[in-house]
Design an enzyme around this catalytic site. Structure first.
Site, PDB file in Angstrom:
ATOM      1  N   ASP A   1       0.849  -1.195   0.000  1.00 28.53           N
ATOM      2  CA  ASP A   1       0.000   0.000   0.000  1.00 28.53           C
ATOM      3  C   ASP A   1       0.887   1.247   0.000  1.00 28.53           C
ATOM      4  OD1 ASP A   1      -2.314   1.818   0.813  1.00 28.53           O
ATOM      5  OD2 ASP A   1      -3.278  -0.144   0.917  1.00 28.53           O
TER       6      ASP A   1
ATOM      7  N   TYR B   1      -8.060 -11.984 -10.494  1.00 28.31           N
ATOM      8  CA  TYR B   1      -7.313 -13.207 -10.788  1.00 28.31           C
ATOM      9  C   TYR B   1      -7.855 -14.370  -9.961  1.00 28.31           C
ATOM     10  CZ  TYR B   1      -3.879 -10.187 -13.093  1.00 28.31           C
ATOM     11  OH  TYR B   1      -3.263  -9.286 -13.935  1.00 28.31           O
TER      12      TYR B   1
ATOM     13  N   ASN C   1     -14.351   0.354  -6.404  1.00 27.28           N
ATOM     14  CA  ASN C   1     -15.447   1.231  -5.986  1.00 27.28           C
ATOM     15  C   ASN C   1     -16.203   1.836  -7.157  1.00 27.28           C
ATOM     16  OD1 ASN C   1     -14.556   0.821  -3.370  1.00 27.28           O
ATOM     17  ND2 ASN C   1     -13.324   2.682  -3.342  1.00 27.28           N
TER      18      ASN C   1
ATOM     19  N   ASP D   1      -0.453   2.371  17.808  1.00 30.59           N
ATOM     20  CA  ASP D   1      -1.499   1.360  17.793  1.00 30.59           C
ATOM     21  C   ASP D   1      -1.271   0.339  16.680  1.00 30.59           C
ATOM     22  OD1 ASP D   1      -3.755   0.217  18.860  1.00 30.59           O
ATOM     23  OD2 ASP D   1      -5.127   1.814  18.307  1.00 30.59           O
TER      24      ASP D   1
ATOM     25  N   HIS E   1      -3.519   6.094   3.429  1.00 34.74           N
ATOM     26  CA  HIS E   1      -4.296   4.915   3.060  1.00 34.74           C
ATOM     27  C   HIS E   1      -3.759   3.635   3.683  1.00 34.74           C
ATOM     28  CE1 HIS E   1      -5.827   1.847   0.136  1.00 34.74           C
ATOM     29  NE2 HIS E   1      -6.855   2.664   0.030  1.00 34.74           N
TER      30      HIS E   1
ATOM     31  N   SER F   1     -11.373  -0.862  -0.122  1.00 36.96           N
ATOM     32  CA  SER F   1     -10.048  -0.860   0.508  1.00 36.96           C
ATOM     33  C   SER F   1     -10.141  -1.191   1.988  1.00 36.96           C
ATOM     34  CB  SER F   1      -9.384   0.513   0.374  1.00 36.96           C
ATOM     35  OG  SER F   1      -8.701   0.627  -0.837  1.00 36.96           O
TER      36      SER F   1
END
Length: 422
Positions: free
Chosen positions: A163, A298, A286, A172, A195, A360
């Protein structure tokens, strides 16, 4: 020509939608001072002894090279003597000797009650800065993570997050990152987009009374930065990230990203990872259509659609019989960087924790469930068996068989837990 892969908020390419965030503010507190002493600096040092005697005081030790002195005073008389001395023209200043404490962070609030994806009691909640109110949903429209944790929390299972990187300043999730690598064009491996940190937190944020909890809270993260600080990358960066994840022992790879056109190199990397025993999970996209994106489409990848807190398909979610499962992906709470990041700058978002929407967010929920299954199966179990368990134990909610082949994943059923708890 290299194909460009992006994690942009525009929808079809990556599973990511609207998001908001904030960070807790430190409450103001009254300053405290050291009892029995004050700091005084005299304009006329020759007048100091007489002036101090007039107030029943004696000289004190010099404080560094400031010219000020630390004067002992009766406890409880500090403010009175400071006021008295400050009125004398022979005194430049008189002030308290303030209490100084270590600059420690305030504990993060506990946002778990807002994590309907893990435990849905039909609760309504807001985003962190109370600008978005999420209406109450349907009780048990969740993945039963709490019940699954009675069986396993995923210890020693490595999940690769390919990512935009994982922030190093949000403990955290940062505490659960085993390894970082940067395959993007960004100058550093830090998550300056936001992201990847959100995705990683959904998988493996620490389970405690602060912040949020991940689906697999004792899993460890392999942070492969394959998208740059603008949220885009290339096929080659994804391929390099997949190979790196396999070489470093990932049992699950999550890719909340995609490209519209298939790539032989990307499919080969996916197939290699599958043949090496890895479960691969990816966002379906989306676009709100049935259009396929890759690597999600795939055969050796679990493609994930998004649902809301009523177990309904998210309006933005890509769907179709090519999609394997669904998972919560609307208003999902997770971690964000605690430093400025691009999504925040673009959309007026703040730092720390908050909700985000998109496939996501749904994909890492499934990756976390797969990791829990890995931790609950005997040595020698194959990835095909893990994938079968994840898919076959999913709840067959509305949309199963049309919007996705199997159901909305259920972590508790996947680890054979007691799933009838209130």
């Amino acid at each position: 020509m290299r194909k460009v892969v992006t994690a942009s908020l525009a929808a079809a390419i990556v599973g990511f939608g609207a998001l908001t965030l904030t960070v807790p503010s430190n409450a103001a507190t009254e300053p405290q001072q050291i009892s029995g002493q004050i700091i005084v600096k005299f304009r006329d040092s020759g007048a100091a002894p007489g002036l101090l005697r007039q107030n029943g005081l004696s000289g004190g030790a010099a404080i560094g090279s400031t010219g000020a002195h630390l004067i002992k005073v009766p406890a409880g008389k500090e403010s009175q003597l400071i006021e008295s001395l400050s009125r004398n023209p022979a005194v430049e200043y008189a002030e308290p000797d303030q209490l100084v404490t270590a600059a420690v962070d305030e504990p993060d609030p506990d946002y778990f009650p807002r994590q309907y994806a893990l435990h849905n009691e039909g609760q309504s909640f807001t985003n962190t800065n109370d600008t978005v109110t999420v209406a109450g949903g349907k009780a048990d429209a969740d993945v039963d993570a709490v019940e699954a944790w009675a069986v396993t929390t995923g210890k020693d299972i490595k999940v690769a997050v390919l990512d935009t990187g994982v922030a190093t300043d949000n403990d955290d999730i940062a505490a659960n990152v085993d390894l970082h690598a940067n395959f993007s064009t960004a100058a550093t491996g830090e998550d300056n987009y936001g992201h990847g940190t959100h995705v990683a937190g959904i998988i493996a944020a620490t389970r405690d009374t602060e912040g949020v909890s991940g689906v697999c809270p004792d899993c460890s993260i392999l942070d492969g930065k394959v998208l740059n600080d603008a949220g885009s990358g290339s096929t080659s960066s994804i391929v390099n990230g997949i190979n790196w994840a396999v070489e470093n022992g990932a049992k699950v790879i999550n890719m909340s990203l995609g490209q519209r056109v298939s790539s032989r190199a990307l499919e080969a990397a996916v197939n290699n990872a599958w043949n090496k025993g890895v479960v691969i999970v990816a966002a379906a996209g989306n676009a709100g259509t049935q259009a396929q994106i890759y690597p999600g489409a795939y055969p050796n990848v679990i493609a994930v659609a998004a649902t809301d807190n009523n177990d309904a398909k998210a309006s933005f979610s890509t769907y179709g019989k090519w999609v394997d499962v669904a998972a919560p992906g609307v208003n999902v709470y997770s971690t964000f960087p605690k430093h400025p990041f691009e999504i925040g700058r673009q959309n007026g978002r703040e730092m720390g924790y908050d909700i985000a929407s998109g496939t996501s967010m749904a994909s890492p929920v499934v990756a976390g469930v797969a990791a829990l299954v890995w931790s609950n199966t005997p040595a020698g179990t194959e990835n095909k068996a893990v994938r079968t368990i994840v898919q076959s134990t999913a709840d067959r909610i509305t949309g199963t068989g049309t919007s996705w082949e199997h159901g909305r994943v259920n972590a508790c059923k996947a680890v054979a837990g007691d799933c009838d708890q209130p």
